[in-house]
Design an enzyme around this catalytic site. Structure first.
Site, short mmCIF file in Angstrom:
data_model
loop_
_atom_site.label_atom_id
_atom_site.label_comp_id
_atom_site.label_asym_id
_atom_site.label_seq_id
_atom_site.Cartn_x
_atom_site.Cartn_y
_atom_site.Cartn_z
N ASP A 10 9.48 2.75 -0.43
CA ASP A 10 8.43 3.45 0.30
C ASP A 10 8.66 3.17 1.79
O ASP A 10 8.28 2.12 2.31
CB ASP A 10 7.05 2.96 -0.15
CG ASP A 10 5.93 3.63 0.62
OD1 ASP A 10 6.23 4.37 1.59
OD2 ASP A 10 4.75 3.42 0.27
N TYR A 69 0.86 -1.18 0.00
CA TYR A 69 0.00 0.00 0.00
C TYR A 69 0.90 1.23 0.00
O TYR A 69 1.75 1.39 0.87
CB TYR A 69 -0.91 0.00 1.23
CG TYR A 69 -1.78 1.23 1.32
CD1 TYR A 69 -2.88 1.40 0.46
CD2 TYR A 69 -1.51 2.24 2.23
CE1 TYR A 69 -3.67 2.53 0.52
CE2 TYR A 69 -2.30 3.38 2.30
CZ TYR A 69 -3.38 3.52 1.44
OH TYR A 69 -4.16 4.65 1.50
N LYS A 72 4.70 9.42 8.36
CA LYS A 72 4.43 8.91 9.71
C LYS A 72 5.43 9.41 10.77
O LYS A 72 5.33 10.54 11.21
CB LYS A 72 4.36 7.39 9.68
CG LYS A 72 3.18 6.87 8.83
CD LYS A 72 2.93 5.41 9.02
CE LYS A 72 1.90 4.84 8.05
NZ LYS A 72 0.52 5.16 8.34
N1 HOZ Z 1 -2.87 4.12 6.21
C1 HOZ Z 1 -3.20 3.59 7.51
C2 HOZ Z 1 -3.26 2.12 7.47
N2 HOZ Z 1 -2.08 1.49 7.01
C3 HOZ Z 1 -4.49 4.11 8.05
C4 HOZ Z 1 -4.39 5.54 8.42
C5 HOZ Z 1 -5.52 6.06 9.30
O1 HOZ Z 1 -6.61 5.53 9.28
O2 HOZ Z 1 -5.26 7.01 10.01
#
Ligand code: HOZ
Length: 431
Positions: A240, A145, A268
């Site tokens: 990534d 992802y 993040k």
């Molecule tokens: N992209 C996140 C999961 N891998 C979720 C981000 C969120 O819901 O804050």
């Protein structure tokens, strides 16, 4: 026992004004059912919800909260920055300082562009490699992802797996046809794509440790071979590291595994919980970005002073001696003990971890190396475990395909409390 009366009211109210009551799909608990807790506040390793339930948090804002919630140095930095103005849309010295810190941590980042989200960084990376190589195709991996831009949603893990047919609607065939999908940890599948598309492949984009099919580390040869394939075929290698950057090592997975990608995306943890992301890499490629080059990318809030202040404060703390040794040791201790309890109680669970991230796979006892294996694990057993743990005040990610995260604030006390809950819950999972 968790109560959720107030959360129910808040959820119903939220559903009137927001799709599914949330601003990002996985939060809605679709994969496990039930009502998500509505968070009132958080401190250290703990979340407090609006019903007064307290949880030890292993989501940690999906990896962003590596220093723990409301980390003092981050709050102090943001507060001081806010007093000087919250957004300028013009350059600041702090952006340069932050970019220098990134480059010191990850020397492959000769040149860096700051942005606000990991999705932006990966989307720009794809545009940049196409602009640089003049080739159309991208290889990604099933279950990888890379945010929600159109060309990267093909065969994606995380919340995309919850959608009917595991794919988003609204994508044009034209945007999908240049995304090729290989199997994670499987070189043959990569070679097959090079065989058919040869010199038309601009780049391989890969999570060096897959974190959106739970936590799936690379097999020893996988990343070095991707580097080799890219070199052989004139393609670029994009790591990534939105999840793994500053999560598994100060220098990310590329330092841990000693591989130099051409481009890296970060997000993040680099923002200490504020919206901050970056794309960086080889100078000769990065200079193709506007204003120097012809590949366009822009953002009103890019390099936002609050986010950058939080980022600088975070990176300085993360650089402290022994930080990653402690984080890794604590994470290993947690998953080793969960594995041990599982064996004792005869519950099929396989645990995997790297640095401060981990995955728990229910219904299997062998290592998981790719997306189809991750999808074939026992979701029902996971769901029962998830809700039972939530009732015990332990908050794991609400999906078997999401990784878990520890922070600096997870000490022996929180880990022991978690293991005590696991000891209580696992016997109830026997069928
Ligand atoms: N992209 C996140 C999961 N891998 C979720 C981000 C969120 O819901 O804050």
């Amino acid at each position: 026992m968790r109560t959720d009366n107030y959360a129910r009211q808040q959820y119903n109210r939220a559903c009137q004004v927001m799709p599914g009551g949330v601003n990002s799909p996985v939060r809605a608990f679709q994969s496990v059912g039930g009502i998500p807790p509505f968070i009132q506040c958080a401190e250290g390793a703990y979340l407090l919800d609006s019903d007064g339930n307290r949880y030890i948090d292993y989501v940690g804002s999906w990896g962003a909260g590596i220093l723990g919630h409301a980390a003092e140095e981050v709050v102090t930095a943001i507060t001081a920055a806010a007093k000087k103005g919250v957004s300028f849309g013009a350059p600041t010295e702090h952006e340069t300082e932050f970019a220098e810190l990134l480059r010191t941590a990850l020397p492959s980042l000769q040149c860096v562009r700051l942005m606000s989200s990991g999705s932006e960084a990966t989307m720009t990376a794809v545009r940049l490699v196409r602009g640089y190589t003049h080739r159309p195709y991208i290889i990604k991996f099933a279950g990888g992802y890379h945010g929600h831009s159109d060309s990267l949603l093909a065969d994606a893990g995380s919340g995309v797996a919850q959608l009917a047919g595991s794919t988003s609607s609204g994508l044009l065939n034209e945007t999908q046809q240049y995304t090729l999908t290989a199997k994670y940890n499987d070189l043959n599948s990569v070679d097959a794509l090079y065989h058919t598309h040869g010199d038309q492949i601009a780049a391989i984009i890969v999570e060096p440790i897959a974190g959106n099919m739970s936590c799936v580390p690379p097999l020893p040869d996988f990343l070095p071979s991707l580097r080799k394939r890219c070199d052989q075929h004139g393609s670029l290698l994009i790591f990534d590291e939105v999840m793994t950057g500053f999560r598994v090592d100060y220098g990310g997975a590329q330092t841990l595994y000693d591989i130099t990608p051409d481009l890296t995306t970060l997000g993040k943890a680099i923002g200490g919980g504020l919206p901050l992301a970056a794309l960086g890499g080889r100078r000769d490629i990065m200079t193709h970005l506007a204003p120097l080059g012809q590949v366009y990318q822009a953002g009103t809030l890019s390099g936002n002073p609050l986010a950058v202040a939080a980022g600088i404060a975070s990176l300085k703390s993360l650089a402290s001696d022994g930080f990653y040794q402690r984080l890794t040791k604590n994470t290993q201790h947690l998953v080793n003990e969960i594995s041990h309890i599982a064996r004792t109680e005869n519950i099929p669970v396989h645990c995997q971890s790297v640095g401060g991230m981990f995955g728990l796979f229910f219904g299997v006892s062998e290592p998981i190396t790719n997306y189809s294996q991750a999808c074939a694990t026992d979701k029902t057993l996971f769901t029962t475990f998830f809700h039972a743990m939530l009732n015990e005040g332990i908050y794991f990610a609400p999906s078997p395909l999401e990784a878990g995260f520890l922070s600096r604030a997870h000490s022996a006390k929180e880990i022991d409390a978690t293991l005590a809950a696991v000891c209580k819950i696992f016997p109830t999972l026997r069928r």
